[in-house]
Design a protein around this motif. Structure first.
Motif, PDB file in Angstrom:
ATOM      1  N   ASN A 118       0.943   4.381   4.540  1.00 27.47           N
ATOM      2  CA  ASN A 118       0.955   2.917   4.544  1.00 27.47           C
ATOM      3  C   ASN A 118       0.158   2.382   5.728  1.00 27.47           C
ATOM      4  OD1 ASN A 118       2.415   0.236   5.571  1.00 27.47           O
ATOM      5  ND2 ASN A 118       2.642   0.373   3.354  1.00 27.47           N
ATOM      6  N   VAL A 119      -0.731   1.420   5.446  1.00 28.38           N
ATOM      7  CA  VAL A 119      -1.569   0.835   6.515  1.00 28.38           C
ATOM      8  C   VAL A 119      -1.373  -0.670   6.652  1.00 28.38           C
ATOM      9  CG1 VAL A 119      -3.318   2.632   6.333  1.00 28.38           C
ATOM     10  CG2 VAL A 119      -3.552   0.548   4.962  1.00 28.38           C
ATOM     11  N   GLY A 120      -0.544  -1.277   5.795  1.00 30.27           N
ATOM     12  CA  GLY A 120      -0.319  -2.711   5.887  1.00 30.27           C
ATOM     13  C   GLY A 120      -1.237  -3.509   4.978  1.00 30.27           C
ATOM     14  N   HIS A 121      -0.850  -4.782   4.764  1.00 25.30           N
ATOM     15  CA  HIS A 121      -1.532  -5.565   3.732  1.00 25.30           C
ATOM     16  C   HIS A 121      -2.957  -5.964   4.100  1.00 25.30           C
ATOM     17  CE1 HIS A 121       0.188  -8.759   6.268  1.00 25.30           C
ATOM     18  NE2 HIS A 121      -0.659  -9.606   5.714  1.00 25.30           N
ATOM     19  N   ILE A 122      -3.263  -6.208   5.386  1.00 22.93           N
ATOM     20  CA  ILE A 122      -4.613  -6.645   5.740  1.00 22.93           C
ATOM     21  C   ILE A 122      -5.635  -5.546   5.444  1.00 22.93           C
ATOM     22  CG2 ILE A 122      -6.118  -7.457   7.581  1.00 22.93           C
ATOM     23  CD1 ILE A 122      -4.038  -9.486   6.865  1.00 22.93           C
ATOM     24  N   LYS A 123      -5.359  -4.341   5.891  1.00 19.74           N
ATOM     25  CA  LYS A 123      -6.290  -3.231   5.623  1.00 19.74           C
ATOM     26  C   LYS A 123      -6.383  -2.947   4.127  1.00 19.74           C
ATOM     27  CE  LYS A 123      -6.105  -0.798  10.051  1.00 19.74           C
ATOM     28  NZ  LYS A 123      -5.800   0.483  10.747  1.00 19.74           N
ATOM     29  N   THR A 124      -5.261  -3.114   3.420  1.00 17.23           N
ATOM     30  CA  THR A 124      -5.278  -2.895   1.978  1.00 17.23           C
ATOM     31  C   THR A 124      -6.140  -3.942   1.277  1.00 17.23           C
ATOM     32  OG1 THR A 124      -3.061  -1.938   2.088  1.00 17.23           O
ATOM     33  CG2 THR A 124      -3.841  -2.631  -0.077  1.00 17.23           C
ATOM     34  N   PHE A 125      -5.981  -5.212   1.678  1.00 21.01           N
ATOM     35  CA  PHE A 125      -6.830  -6.270   1.128  1.00 21.01           C
ATOM     36  C   PHE A 125      -8.310  -5.914   1.327  1.00 21.01           C
ATOM     37  CE2 PHE A 125      -3.663 -10.017   1.916  1.00 21.01           C
ATOM     38  CZ  PHE A 125      -2.773  -9.451   1.024  1.00 21.01           C
ATOM     39  N   ASN A 126      -8.647  -5.589   2.570  1.00 20.10           N
ATOM     40  CA  ASN A 126     -10.053  -5.378   2.903  1.00 20.10           C
ATOM     41  C   ASN A 126     -10.626  -4.127   2.247  1.00 20.10           C
ATOM     42  OD1 ASN A 126     -10.198  -7.720   4.427  1.00 20.10           O
ATOM     43  ND2 ASN A 126      -9.643  -6.688   6.330  1.00 20.10           N
ATOM     44  N   GLU A 127      -9.814  -3.096   2.087  1.00 18.02           N
ATOM     45  CA  GLU A 127     -10.303  -1.909   1.392  1.00 18.02           C
ATOM     46  C   GLU A 127     -10.623  -2.240  -0.063  1.00 18.02           C
ATOM     47  OE1 GLU A 127      -9.173   2.761   0.432  1.00 18.02           O
ATOM     48  OE2 GLU A 127      -7.801   1.530   1.613  1.00 18.02           O
ATOM     49  N   GLY A 128      -9.757  -3.052  -0.680  1.00 14.54           N
ATOM     50  CA  GLY A 128     -10.025  -3.455  -2.059  1.00 14.54           C
ATOM     51  C   GLY A 128     -11.300  -4.262  -2.180  1.00 14.54           C
ATOM     52  N   LEU A 129     -11.487  -5.212  -1.260  1.00 10.18           N
ATOM     53  CA  LEU A 129     -12.683  -6.058  -1.303  1.00 10.18           C
ATOM     54  C   LEU A 129     -13.948  -5.257  -1.009  1.00 10.18           C
ATOM     55  CD1 LEU A 129     -11.213  -9.175   0.526  1.00 10.18           C
ATOM     56  CD2 LEU A 129     -11.750  -8.995  -1.906  1.00 10.18           C
ATOM     57  N   ASP A 130     -13.847  -4.292  -0.111  1.00 13.04           N
ATOM     58  CA  ASP A 130     -15.013  -3.449   0.203  1.00 13.04           C
ATOM     59  C   ASP A 130     -15.384  -2.529  -0.962  1.00 13.04           C
ATOM     60  OD1 ASP A 130     -15.279  -4.509   2.728  1.00 13.04           O
ATOM     61  OD2 ASP A 130     -14.162  -2.911   3.721  1.00 13.04           O
ATOM     62  N   GLY A 131     -14.397  -2.214  -1.798  1.00 12.35           N
ATOM     63  CA  GLY A 131     -14.629  -1.234  -2.852  1.00 12.35           C
ATOM     64  C   GLY A 131     -15.112  -1.791  -4.167  1.00 12.35           C
ATOM     65  N   MET A 160     -12.871  -7.363  -8.980  1.00 10.74           N
ATOM     66  CA  MET A 160     -11.481  -7.776  -8.867  1.00 10.74           C
ATOM     67  C   MET A 160     -10.720  -6.755  -8.031  1.00 10.74           C
ATOM     68  SD  MET A 160      -8.882  -9.780  -9.676  1.00 10.74           S
ATOM     69  CE  MET A 160      -9.615 -10.773 -10.966  1.00 10.74           C
ATOM     70  N   ALA A 161     -10.179  -7.173  -6.897  1.00  9.82           N
ATOM     71  CA  ALA A 161      -9.391  -6.292  -6.048  1.00  9.82           C
ATOM     72  C   ALA A 161      -7.915  -6.644  -6.220  1.00  9.82           C
ATOM     73  CB  ALA A 161      -9.810  -6.452  -4.587  1.00  9.82           C
ATOM     74  N   ILE A 162      -7.091  -5.638  -6.492  1.00 10.90           N
ATOM     75  CA  ILE A 162      -5.654  -5.854  -6.686  1.00 10.90           C
ATOM     76  C   ILE A 162      -4.891  -4.986  -5.687  1.00 10.90           C
ATOM     77  CG2 ILE A 162      -3.709  -5.717  -8.279  1.00 10.90           C
ATOM     78  CD1 ILE A 162      -5.607  -6.117 -10.586  1.00 10.90           C
ATOM     79  N   PRO A 163      -4.472  -5.556  -4.551  1.00  8.47           N
ATOM     80  CA  PRO A 163      -3.644  -4.804  -3.615  1.00  8.47           C
ATOM     81  C   PRO A 163      -2.209  -4.732  -4.133  1.00  8.47           C
ATOM     82  CG  PRO A 163      -3.954  -7.033  -2.818  1.00  8.47           C
ATOM     83  CD  PRO A 163      -4.778  -6.912  -4.078  1.00  8.47           C
ATOM     84  N   CYS A 164      -1.551  -3.608  -3.845  1.00 12.32           N
ATOM     85  CA  CYS A 164      -0.202  -3.414  -4.387  1.00 12.32           C
ATOM     86  C   CYS A 164       0.681  -2.696  -3.375  1.00 12.32           C
ATOM     87  CB  CYS A 164      -0.278  -2.605  -5.684  1.00 12.32           C
ATOM     88  SG  CYS A 164       1.327  -2.303  -6.460  1.00 12.32           S
ATOM     89  N   TYR A 165       1.889  -3.199  -3.220  1.00  4.60           N
ATOM     90  CA  TYR A 165       2.911  -2.479  -2.463  1.00  4.60           C
ATOM     91  C   TYR A 165       4.264  -2.764  -3.112  1.00  4.60           C
ATOM     92  CZ  TYR A 165       5.903  -0.624   1.169  1.00  4.60           C
ATOM     93  OH  TYR A 165       6.857   0.102   1.840  1.00  4.60           O
ATOM     94  N   ASN A 166       4.849  -1.755  -3.708  1.00  6.63           N
ATOM     95  CA  ASN A 166       6.157  -1.855  -4.366  1.00  6.63           C
ATOM     96  C   ASN A 166       6.189  -2.860  -5.515  1.00  6.63           C
ATOM     97  OD1 ASN A 166       7.357   0.155  -2.933  1.00  6.63           O
ATOM     98  ND2 ASN A 166       8.635  -1.176  -1.657  1.00  6.63           N
ATOM     99  N   TYR A 167       5.040  -3.113  -6.119  1.00  2.00           N
ATOM    100  CA  TYR A 167       4.977  -4.040  -7.253  1.00  2.00           C
ATOM    101  C   TYR A 167       4.562  -3.314  -8.520  1.00  2.00           C
ATOM    102  CZ  TYR A 167       5.391  -8.155  -4.191  1.00  2.00           C
ATOM    103  OH  TYR A 167       5.833  -9.116  -3.321  1.00  2.00           O
ATOM    104  N   GLY A 168       4.877  -2.028  -8.620  1.00  5.50           N
ATOM    105  CA  GLY A 168       4.484  -1.263  -9.796  1.00  5.50           C
ATOM    106  C   GLY A 168       5.025  -1.830 -11.085  1.00  5.50           C
ATOM    107  N   HIS A 169       6.216  -2.450 -11.044  1.00  8.80           N
ATOM    108  CA  HIS A 169       6.802  -3.025 -12.259  1.00  8.80           C
ATOM    109  C   HIS A 169       6.064  -4.279 -12.705  1.00  8.80           C
ATOM    110  CE1 HIS A 169       8.656  -4.618  -8.654  1.00  8.80           C
ATOM    111  NE2 HIS A 169       9.258  -5.581  -9.307  1.00  8.80           N
ATOM    112  N   PHE A 170       5.319  -4.914 -11.786  1.00  8.55           N
ATOM    113  CA  PHE A 170       4.520  -6.088 -12.144  1.00  8.55           C
ATOM    114  C   PHE A 170       3.079  -5.725 -12.499  1.00  8.55           C
ATOM    115  CE2 PHE A 170       7.369  -8.391  -8.916  1.00  8.55           C
ATOM    116  CZ  PHE A 170       8.216  -8.877  -9.888  1.00  8.55           C
ATOM    117  N   LEU A 171       2.624  -4.581 -12.032  1.00  5.43           N
ATOM    118  CA  LEU A 171       1.208  -4.225 -12.085  1.00  5.43           C
ATOM    119  C   LEU A 171       0.598  -4.221 -13.485  1.00  5.43           C
ATOM    120  CD1 LEU A 171      -1.141  -3.500 -10.274  1.00  5.43           C
ATOM    121  CD2 LEU A 171      -0.366  -1.125 -10.275  1.00  5.43           C
TER     122      LEU A 171
END
Length: 348
Positions: free
Chosen positions: A62-75, A1-12
């Protein structure tokens, strides 16, 4: 399960808890925070410290949502994978239901269901699975190309890890339609499954979502989906037996969506009419499909534009448009529930 996050700490915390509460599956959760200034990284690290099933990466830049998505999926590791935004939630039993379908049908590379939308408090989900639907990839693509819309929300999707590895992650060329391109590409690599009669996830609607503006964001949204189709048919879908036909069908569907949005610019009367946006949408429709220059929706748009110039309201009275929209919305909802494919044209 990959969970990308940006400024959503209150939802996390709520998001992660809906994953940890899943029964019948072993979960491996990786949170990737993209250097959020709101302290989301600290929230992610606390969650990781509280449960061995959770890991966290808190980026310093900050690297943006695409790289964040892919880092999560790779990990992440495992047989199946889900990308869940930190502001969304899983419904109880979601992962076990999706995994069961993928285990039963090895030819299926991606499974989706239904995602309920909510703003504050999620509504009670439907929990009784009625049936499964399995589409050969080309059949699913045919339905989606003819409809033009994106029928799948990200939180409801589970993919086979081998399929995700073959697709090499999300594509930065379409930042607003990277998920849509992923679904198209998955259908070129295998069958698509759907869980019927049950709610799999919750998609949160709020002011920070990318697609909340009704008409102002239509040009970007339609253009990005068009770009996704074009990339797909130039690359993964180029060898499909009906590639030319499906590509033309997608272009036509998107042109009709652009014209429907253009008509919407005149719905509130001549004073509120956004004529420049309507023109830009009409121009986009013709760029996508030249035949749209003389179609029914274009003729209706010209009539409404002429009336607005004369200080008159739309051709169809507001109460009639409202009634039509109500009927159309209900029929579209029934079609979506039945077929799993959503038409992009919703104008009244």
């Amino acid at each position: 399960m990959a969970i990308p996050c940006y400024n959503y700490g209150h939802f996390l915390p709520d998001c992660v808890q809906t994953v940890l509460d899943q029964e019948g599956v072993d979960v491996d959760v990786l949170i990737v925070d993209d250097a959020s200034p709101d302290g989301s990284g600290e929230v992610a690290e606390k969650l990781a410290a509280s449960d061995p099933r959770v890991r966290a990466i808190a980026r310093k830049q900050n690297v943006g949502h695409i790289k964040t998505f892919n880092e999560g999926l790779d990990g992440v590791d495992g047989e199946f994978v889900v990308l869940l935004s930190a502001d969304d939630l899983l419904a109880p039993g979601s992962l076990a239901r999706s995994a069961a379908l993928l285990q039963a049908y090895p030819e299926v590379g991606m499974v989706h269901g239904f995602a309920l939308t909510f703003a504050d408090v999620p509504p009670p989900p439907r929990s009784d699975l009625r049936s499964w639907t399995i589409w050969p990839g080309e059949e699913w693509l045919t339905r989606v190309c003819r409809a033009g819309g994106n029928p799948v929300a990200t939180p409801e999707v589970m993919m086979r890890m081998s399929t995700m590895r073959d697709l090499v992650g999300y594509d930065a060329r379409v930042p607003h339609a990277c998920d849509f391109l992923m679904w198209l590409r998955a259908a070129a690599h295998g069958s698509i499954g759907r869980l019927n009669g049950v709610d799999q996830a919750y998609y949160r609607v709020h002011g920070d979502n990318m697609h909340t503006e009704q008409y102002g964001g239509a040009i970007t949204d339609i253009s990005q989906r068009h770009h996704a189709y074009e990339i797909f048919f130039e690359e993964d879908g180029k060898d499909l037996p009906r590639a030319v036909e499906l590509r033309d069908a997608a272009r036509w569907a998107l042109s009709q969506e652009a014209l429907a949005a253009a008509l919407g610019c005149y719905e509130d009367g001549p004073e509120a009419a956004n004529r420049q946006l309507a023109k830009e949408l009409a121009d986009l429709a013709v760029q996508l499909a030249p035949a749209a220059a003389d179609c029914r929706l274009m003729r209706a748009l010209h009539r409404n534009a002429e009336r607005a110039e004369a200080g008159k309201g739309p051709v169809v009275p507001a109460r009639v448009r409202a009634a039509r929209r109500k009927v159309r919305t209900h029929l579209e909802w029934r079609r979506w529930r039945r077929s799993g494919v959503e038409s992009a044209v919703k104008a009244g």
